[in-house]
Motif scaffolding. Structure first.
Motif, PDB file in Angstrom:
ATOM      1  N   THR A 321       0.834  -1.206   0.000  1.00 27.21           N
ATOM      2  CA  THR A 321       0.000   0.000   0.000  1.00 27.21           C
ATOM      3  C   THR A 321       0.865   1.250   0.000  1.00 27.21           C
ATOM      4  O   THR A 321       0.669   2.163  -0.813  1.00 27.21           O
ATOM      5  N   VAL A 322       1.850   1.272   0.923  1.00 27.10           N
ATOM      6  CA  VAL A 322       2.709   2.457   1.016  1.00 27.10           C
ATOM      7  C   VAL A 322       3.439   2.685  -0.298  1.00 27.10           C
ATOM      8  O   VAL A 322       3.508   3.811  -0.817  1.00 27.10           O
ATOM      9  N   LEU A 323       3.982   1.590  -0.885  1.00 28.55           N
ATOM     10  CA  LEU A 323       4.715   1.715  -2.145  1.00 28.55           C
ATOM     11  C   LEU A 323       3.810   2.252  -3.255  1.00 28.55           C
ATOM     12  O   LEU A 323       4.187   3.165  -3.997  1.00 28.55           O
ATOM     13  N   ALA A 324       2.600   1.692  -3.355  1.00 31.39           N
ATOM     14  CA  ALA A 324       1.696   2.091  -4.433  1.00 31.39           C
ATOM     15  C   ALA A 324       1.262   3.533  -4.278  1.00 31.39           C
ATOM     16  O   ALA A 324       1.298   4.312  -5.237  1.00 31.39           O
ATOM     17  N   VAL A 325       0.876   3.917  -3.056  1.00 32.88           N
ATOM     18  CA  VAL A 325       0.420   5.298  -2.838  1.00 32.88           C
ATOM     19  C   VAL A 325       1.582   6.271  -3.064  1.00 32.88           C
ATOM     20  O   VAL A 325       1.447   7.291  -3.750  1.00 32.88           O
ATOM     21  N   GLY A 326       2.772   5.910  -2.511  1.00 31.41           N
ATOM     22  CA  GLY A 326       3.933   6.774  -2.702  1.00 31.41           C
ATOM     23  C   GLY A 326       4.272   6.932  -4.179  1.00 31.41           C
ATOM     24  O   GLY A 326       4.481   8.044  -4.666  1.00 31.41           O
ATOM     25  N   GLY A 327       4.309   5.792  -4.909  1.00 32.94           N
ATOM     26  CA  GLY A 327       4.606   5.841  -6.338  1.00 32.94           C
ATOM     27  C   GLY A 327       3.578   6.665  -7.088  1.00 32.94           C
ATOM     28  O   GLY A 327       3.924   7.467  -7.959  1.00 32.94           O
ATOM     29  N   GLY A 328       2.307   6.474  -6.747  1.00 34.18           N
ATOM     30  CA  GLY A 328       1.239   7.218  -7.418  1.00 34.18           C
ATOM     31  C   GLY A 328       1.377   8.709  -7.199  1.00 34.18           C
ATOM     32  O   GLY A 328       1.285   9.501  -8.140  1.00 34.18           O
ATOM     33  N   LEU A 329       1.674   9.112  -5.952  1.00 33.86           N
ATOM     34  CA  LEU A 329       1.834  10.547  -5.662  1.00 33.86           C
ATOM     35  C   LEU A 329       3.035  11.117  -6.414  1.00 33.86           C
ATOM     36  O   LEU A 329       2.967  12.209  -6.983  1.00 33.86           O
TER      37      LEU A 329
END
Lengths: 405, 169
Positions: A321-329
């Motif tokens: 989750t953290v990776l996906a949200v961070g990457g998306g931002l």
């Protein structure tokens, strides 16, 4: 240091090769995960589930298992050729990917395009040259094992690959006639623009027959269902790799998936516009699609973390989750990032769509019989792709003929 | 020493090794593999000479198509290990010295090429890659007739193979 300044292309290429190798190897591992999951769901099963959340660490576990298994070489085998065969299969399959442009050549670092390792002028021809020698991996594996089933598998495979390679090559020539170049970036550029301002000018539409022929021949080239006779387990144990164990088997396995990726990349480049977006440039919201996609993935994982019962799975899902949200931002907020990420994003989406189609077919279709395979290849696929070529050529030449009387 | 120079010597060496192994190997498959090595090295030499199209076609047609058929036939026939006979006397006493003298003569000819001639200066070797468009313009304008004649020749060969392979009824 002197060497680096004298040969900048060499050094940059080596860095790109290392990065590409890492990305492709990881992608190959997770394509096996995707395949097992998709097929499982087609057959109303769960697929890998216990190693990591949703079986996400299963490829890693498989890789470790392959490395630590005993490597058996049959004493009656031809040792040199037996070792050479998997090396040939994997190295050729990976070499082909170096020719693929994953994004526009305009994105550059140190004056070198980032998204392609080797922008060869005759890219398509060179790719066919490399894949055409890929047959040796399978044929030599079958021969050197010095055993009945592998030999039969190797023979079948060579016959099948020779037969379908003809159709594969001819089905692509129609696109070449339209594009007028063998260079991959040139072929992609020739598909820029829109009919009626929103239908992309992909070669898919004028070359729909060629596309269908290509897809069929490509499945046969990669030895997958419904054309997986070289390793038909009900007849031939495991075909050409019956005698292979441990990491040599893993190399054949990886080579098969790398070949799948290559033919999918080729289909995306030739027929689906490669790294071009399907939407007109004026639709600015598409710049934020990759970021939005990652954020959606993050949201799904967050929800899954909340409802999952197992603590270890919740931890892993939290990291995703953290990776996906961070990457998306990052994809949305860093200035310039949305533009740079566009090409690879669309290209990867197209490849994934074609790969999904492959897996879908594997979950749906039964296997061909050997005589059906041969008559289908020579009596249907080859004439259709030849007719497609002749008609395309006539349509291109017709205006010239009319003008000159 | 420049990089192309090193690549040339590596590939030339590989080509010679392939050619020698092709003759000396006793397993037919090993001979076929040596021939493939030879053809791949030749393809790289074509690349160095600025002919990428010829290089790719060399791999595609010879290594990728013809040699695959060779390997296929060897596998179908399951050909065993070659039997080795003693060298023929003619080959031993006439062939080897003649081959040696041929190589000596070529070396002499290269070493004593007149200064300024093409072979001494490397002139005539293209410095830039010959593009596929230029190649096809040559092939389909001035050399159209030989090109088409070759295609008819190949067609005749295919028909001949069909006639020979047909079963007697």
């Amino acid at each position: 240091m002197e060497f680096i300044s004298q040969h900048p292309v060499l050094v940059v290429s080596l860095v790109k090769i290392a990065a590409l190798l890492f990305i492709v190897m990881t992608a190959l591992a997770y394509i096996t995960w995707l395949e097992r999951k998709v097929i499982a769901h087609i057959q109303s099963r769960w697929g890998p589930y216990y190693v990591g959340a949703h079986g996400l660490l299963q490829p890693l576990a498989d890789g470790l298992k392959f490395m630590f298994k005993e490597d058996v070489t049959p004493p009656v085998s031809d040792r040199i050729v037996y070792t050479l065969a998997p090396i040939l299969a994997l190295s050729l399959a990976l070499t082909a990917i170096a020719l693929i442009p994953f994004g526009p050549p305009s994105v550059q670092v140190l004056g070198q395009p980032v998204f392609i390792v080797s922008n060869v002028d005759i890219g398509l021809l060179f790719l066919f040259a490399i894949t055409s020698i890929g047959v040796y991996g399978v044929a030599l594996a079958g021969w050197s094992s010095n055993s009945k089933y592998p030999l039969m598998g190797g023979l079948r495979s060579s016959a099948q690959m020779i037969s379908y390679e003809v159709s594969l090559t001819i089905s692509v020539v129609g696109v070449l006639l339209l594009a007028g170049t063998l260079n991959f970036n040139g072929i992609i550029e020739s598909q820029r623009g829109y009919w009626l301002h929103f239908i992309p000018r992909w070669h898919l539409i004028p070359q729909i027959v060629g596309f269908l022929c290509y897809l069929t021949a490509a499945v046969a080239e990669t030895n997958r269902i419904p054309f997986d006779l070289p390793e038909a387990e009900t007849e031939l144990v495991a075909g050409f790799h019956t005698e292979y164990s441990s990491f040599k088997f893993a190399m054949f396995f990886m080579a098969e998936y790398a070949n799948m990726v290559t033919v999918s990349c080729l289909a995306a480049i030739l027929f689906l516009g490669g790294w071009l977006s399907p939407f007109p440039d004026s639709w600015k919201w598409q710049l934020y699609l990759p970021g939005a996609g990652l954020l959606a993935l993050g949201a799904y994982c967050a929800w899954d973390t909340a409802v999952n019962m197992k603590r270890i799975a919740r931890l892993q899902l939290g990291v995703v989750t953290v990776l996906a949200v961070g990457g998306g931002l990052l994809c949305i907020l860093i200035p310039g990032a949305p533009e740079v990420i566009q090409g690879p994003f669309w290209f990867t989406s197209k490849i994934l769509a074609i790969l999904f189609f492959y897996i879908w077919m594997r979950g749906t279709l039964p296997r061909f019989r050997y005589d059906q395979l041969m008559s289908f290849g020579w009596k249907l696929l080859l004439p259709v792709s030849l007719a497609n070529l002749v008609i395309t050529a006539l349509v291109i030449v017709w205006p010239l003929l009319v003008r000159h009387g | 020493m420049s990089l192309p120079f090193l690549i040339f010597f590596a590939c030339a060496l590989l080509a010679v090794v392939g050619a020698v192994r092709l003759i000396l190997a006793r397993e037919p498959i090993h001979s076929a593999l040596a021939l493939i090595l030879l053809m791949m090295s030749l393809a790289v030499l074509y690349l160095l000479l600025g002919a990428p199209f010829i290089a790719a076609v060399q791999i595609l047609v010879y290594a990728g198509a013809i040699m695959v058929l060779f390997v296929f036939v060897i596998m179908v026939l399951n050909a065993g290990v070659e039997e080795r006979t003693d060298f023929s006397k003619i080959a031993k006493y006439a062939g080897l010295p003649l081959a040696f003298f041929l190589l000596l003569w070529i070396a002499h000819w290269l070493a004593h090429a007149p200064a300024g001639s093409a072979i001494a200066t490397g002139a005539g070797a293209p410095t830039v890659a010959f593009s596929t468009v230029e190649l096809s313009e040559q092939l389909f304008r001035p050399y159209l007739f030989p090109f088409e004649a070759t295609s008819i020749l190949i067609l005749i060969a295919i028909l001949g193979a069909l006639v020979l392979a047909r079963k007697e009824e």
